[in-house]
Scaffold this active site. Structure first.
Site, PDB file in Angstrom:
ATOM      1  N   LYS A 322       0.919  -1.207   0.111  1.00 32.45           N
ATOM      2  CA  LYS A 322       0.039  -0.026   0.087  1.00 32.45           C
ATOM      3  C   LYS A 322       0.803   1.493   0.012  1.00 32.45           C
ATOM      4  CE  LYS A 322      -2.755   1.330   3.601  1.00 32.45           C
ATOM      5  NZ  LYS A 322      -3.891   1.407   4.357  1.00 32.45           N
ATOM      6  N   GLY A 395      -4.810   8.502   5.648  1.00 29.07           N
ATOM      7  CA  GLY A 395      -3.688   9.412   6.015  1.00 29.07           C
ATOM      8  C   GLY A 395      -2.678   9.772   5.199  1.00 29.07           C
ATOM      9  N   ASP A 616       2.862  -0.662  11.765  1.00 25.40           N
ATOM     10  CA  ASP A 616       1.201  -1.134  11.544  1.00 25.40           C
ATOM     11  C   ASP A 616       1.262  -2.465  12.010  1.00 25.40           C
ATOM     12  OD1 ASP A 616       0.639   1.021  10.393  1.00 25.40           O
ATOM     13  OD2 ASP A 616       1.478   0.554   8.242  1.00 25.40           O
TER      14      ASP A 616
HETATM   15  C1  S3P Z   1       2.574   5.051   6.203  1.00 25.38           C
HETATM   16  C2  S3P Z   1       3.483   5.374   7.359  1.00 25.38           C
HETATM   17  C3  S3P Z   1       2.891   5.047   8.654  1.00 25.38           C
HETATM   18  C4  S3P Z   1       1.790   4.124   8.604  1.00 25.38           C
HETATM   19  C5  S3P Z   1       0.909   4.177   7.562  1.00 25.38           C
HETATM   20  C6  S3P Z   1       1.494   4.223   5.948  1.00 25.38           C
HETATM   21  C7  S3P Z   1       3.177   5.619   4.915  1.00 25.38           C
HETATM   22  O1  S3P Z   1       2.026   6.274   9.214  1.00 25.38           O
HETATM   23  O2  S3P Z   1       1.329   3.589   9.960  1.00 25.38           O
HETATM   24  O3  S3P Z   1       0.127   2.676   7.683  1.00 25.38           O
HETATM   25  O4  S3P Z   1       2.920   4.925   3.820  1.00 25.38           O
HETATM   26  O5  S3P Z   1       3.847   6.206   4.862  1.00 25.38           O
HETATM   27  P1  S3P Z   1       3.087   7.276   9.819  1.00 25.38           P
HETATM   28  O6  S3P Z   1       4.093   7.861   8.920  1.00 25.38           O
HETATM   29  O7  S3P Z   1       2.129   8.373  10.491  1.00 25.38           O
HETATM   30  O8  S3P Z   1       3.784   6.783  11.176  1.00 25.38           O
END
Ligand code: S3P
Length: 737
Positions: A322, A395, A616
């Site tokens: 992902k 996010g 994660d």
């Molecule tokens: C991700 C970074 C992580 C992770 C999220 C995916 C990414 O979040 O928990 O599922 O793809 O950059 P954070 O950067 O907020 O730790």
């Protein structure tokens, strides 16, 4: 709260809203519900209908209550507050359901003097044209928004109590300041009601005109449905929110005048302009509604599991990673020419990024098979979107695209669903503003994010307060688009996919002494990329195969980038049986096939140096630790609070239900594991978070009785092919509504 198990909630005003709240709350069994209404016989009728547990007949004899919910027309609020003033204690939680918040706060201030800590005004965005206690609907608030407008005087406890009660009746709780609430509602609710009342009145006033209703079909019906609403309530609302309503009404009148003139002067182009813009905005709105509906439907589904009697077996390839998928399509959109990406993740979050890029004018061909073709127009080739970009619950989409858009020289707005709108966005605002970008957030530092255009950005040297690949990538992408260098340092390393992709495209990326230095190129060449299988999805199968005796599975083509594989290291350290086979490189990332077999586990202590590399996978790691003999300590898990849900809270609550011994000490989790003990059966709730759902699903495979995982249907959108994979490996799980 009183010592009784359930809070005592007194609802004053048993009209549609008050009675529906009471009914749903009583049904949810999360409160003892008292009811009162000024009109004779109404509260008694509510008791007869099973809407409340107890009638409060008058304000002279009020039994004890913990929460007072005032559900009367806004202008009647003052007198209710005055009547109840003698019955309020320091700990009473007080709220209301009025459609205007400014006047309610004013009334409270006048009647109560200093605003009590328990006072938090609220407003459910739900209703129906019918009114009165008989119209009460227990699902009126289901999946509807409830806006709380906490005041500087409001206590966190009061906000938490109200949040819990409204969630118990199915509402999605969001918070905003009082003034913003009144402005937003003036535009989205009060003005449309005024127009509906006015149009029906204009047409109906003369008796001969009533004849025309016989011919009025869809358009009239759709537009005027809300004119059947309660006149007293709306009279109050307009008087109470006059200023904000007049503001938007005047704007609307001016626009209407322009349309009248365009018709009068046969200016078809002007009409087409307005209608075209409106259609595209409404289409976009429909799309958001549908996506909310779909996600809402998914969230409501449950995973039902039964204990397993044989091991997992078989071979799987998993959807593309992902994190890499998001980055690959974003970089392809900023590159020059046609990029070819294979193994794209295709989950909901990845699709969110694709759709946003399409709205920014990027041509993307995608056939759901993981093959995506993207035609990029260079670092400055994006086009301003004609409406806000909806990021769902992703996010990564929001933070990475904010980085890109902060450097585009046009304005953008990024919005998200209820879960994403609670997550901290100030963590990207700070570094991006240090570079000269302009981002506006809510006062709580959350989305919507409004990005204002600026002429240029400047370079940055930044120490991140937390390990976050999303923040790091937002800065890298802003630097890339703005053509300025960036240097960053993280407390512990987070996933480095953005860096690897950029390096693979020939960019100058350097890591020395813990600092990451990036010098942007003038242009980015197109990508030709095979994305490895998602390690974070693989982790769930690895955990399940480890726990279920007799298991032997193989997961092919999985990304094993060391900045992601903290979970693998910990599992091996605990005694897990994982063979890392056929190690190779694919698209600049290490990839391997993983053979995982059942193995009994022992406990361990894992420090903060694992946090960024395991973030994660912590939920499923807690599950493993609960079945590993001895005390496991996992340090530095605080960031779990800021994910799609508060994953710490959800996991601790759920694992406790399943009989595990788990506790939080500061930022560390302590789990006293028992290798000989199956989990208990029961009902756990993952609140729409797919990683929490899958972690519980793994636990459920070694439970003594069935486990129901509530609100877990998002797994389907987050993990394409989930049901097929689960049945192929032999899990005992079904997805039910
Ligand atoms: C991700 C970074 C992580 C992770 C999220 C995916 C990414 O979040 O928990 O599922 O793809 O950059 P954070 O950067 O907020 O730790």
């Amino acid at each position: 709260m009183t010592a009784t198990a359930l809070p005592r909630v007194l609802v004053v005003g048993l009209g549609l809203i008050g009675a529906s709240f009471a009914k749903a709350l009583r049904l949810s069994q999360s409160a003892h519900v008292l009811g009162m209404d000024a009109a004779p016989g109404v509260a008694e009728r509510a008791l007869e209908l099973g809407i409340i547990d107890e009638v409060v007949a008058d304000t002279d004899r009020v039994p004890p209550f913990d929460v007072l919910l005032i559900a009367v027309p806004v202008l009647a609020m003052r007198s209710v507050l005055a009547d109840f003033k003698p019955h309020l204690t320091e700990r009473t939680v007080i709220s209301d359901v009025g459609s205007v918040k400014g006047v309610v706060v004013e009334a409270a201030r006048e009647v109560l003097g200093a605003l009590p800590a328990g006072f938090v005004p609220g407003h459910p965005i739900a209703g129906a044209e019918r009114s009165g206690v008989e119209a009460a609907k227990s699902d009126l608030f289901d999946r509807h928004m409830l806006i709380l407008t906490p005041l500087p005087s409001s206590s966190n406890d009061a906000v938490a109590t109200l949040t819990k009660l409204w969630q118990a009746v199915g509402a999605e709780v969001v918070t905003m300041p009082v003034a913003r609430h009144d402005e937003v509602l003036a535009a989205t609710s009060h003005l449309p009601h005024l127009l509906a009342f006015s149009l029906v009145d204009t047409l109906a006033r003369e008796s001969e005109n009533r004849e025309i209703f016989r011919y009025a079909a869809g358009g009239f019906r759709d537009f005027t449905r809300i004119a059947a609403s309660d006149p007293t309530m709306w009279h109050d609302i307009f008087l109470a929110n006059g200023e904000a309503t007049l503001g938007i009404l005047r704007k609307f009148q001016a626009d209407l005048d322009e349309l009248a003139q365009a018709i009068e002067h046969h200016q078809g182009d002007r009409l087409l302009d307005v209608f075209g813009r409106a259609k595209s905005a409404r289409d976009y709105f429909t799309q958001i509604l549908q996506s909310r509906q779909r996600h809402g439907d998914d969230v409501r589904k449950n995973l039902i599991t039964a204990p397993m009697h044989r091991g997992l077996s078989g071979t799987l390839s998993l959807p593309g990673d992902k994190s890499i998928s998001h980055r690959a399509v974003i970089l392809a959109a900023l590159a020059e020419g046609e990029s070819h990406i294979r193994g794209f993740g295709e989950g909901d979050d990845n699709r969110t990024t694709l759709e946003a890029l399409r709205k920014l004018g990027v041509d993307i061909q995608d056939d759901d098979s993981g093959e995506v073709r993207v035609t990029g127009h260079g670092l400055k080739g994006l086009r301003q979107a004609d409406s806000p970009l909806y990021m769902g619950c992703s996010g990564t989409s929001m933070r990475l695209l904010a980085g890109v858009l902060a450097a585009q020289g046009f304005a953008s707005e990024l919005i998200g669903d209820a879960s994403l709108s609670q997550r901290p966005m100030d963590r990207i605002q700070k570094p991006l503003e240090t570079m000269g970008a302009r981002l506006e957030l809510t006062p709580r530092g959350t989305a919507p994010i409004l990005i204002r255009p600026v002429d240029s950005l400047h370079s940055i040297d930044y120490e991140l307060p937390m390990a976050s690949a999303q923040v790091k990538s937002a800065v890298l992408l802003a630097a890339l688009c703005a053509g300025v260098p960036a240097r960053m340092k993280e407390p512990t390393i987070s996933r480095n996919h953005t860096e690897r992709l950029l390096a693979g495209l020939g960019c100058d990326i350097d890591t020395r002494d813990g600092w990451l230095s990036f010098t942007p190129p003038k242009r980015l060449p197109a990508l030709d990329l095979d994305i490895p299988g998602d390690f974070s999805l693989a982790a769930f199968h690895m955990a399940a195969a480890t726990l279920v005796p007799g298991s032997d599975i193989r997961l092919d083509g999985i990304g094993v980038n060391p900045t992601r594989t903290g979970f693998l290291d910990i599992l091996l350290d605990m005694g897990g049986s994982v063979e890392v086979l056929n190690e190779r490189e694919q698209g600049g990332e290490p990839v391997a096939d993983l053979r995982v077999r059942y193995a009994p586990l022992g406990a361990g202590v894992y420090g903060t140096d694992y946090s960024g590399r395991t973030i994660d996978e912590f939920p499923v790691l807690f599950v493993l630790a609960a079945r590993a003999e001895g005390e496991t300590r996992i340090e530095g898990v605080r960031e779990l609070r800021y994910k799609e849900t508060d994953r710490l809270k959800r996991m601790i609550e759920g694992l406790t239900v399943l009989g595990a011994d788990i506790e939080l000490k500061g930022d560390d989790v302590i789990i006293r594991g028992r290798a000989d003990r199956r989990f208990d059966g029961g009902i756990v709730d993952c609140a729409g978070d797919h990683r929490v759902a899958l972690a519980f699903m793994v636990a459920a495979q070694v439970a003594s009785r069935p486990v129901i995982i509530r609100h877990s249907g998002r797994v389907l959108g987050a993990y394409p092919g989930f049901a097929e994979h689960a049945s192929r490996l032999g899990y005992s799980v079904t997805v039910e509504d």
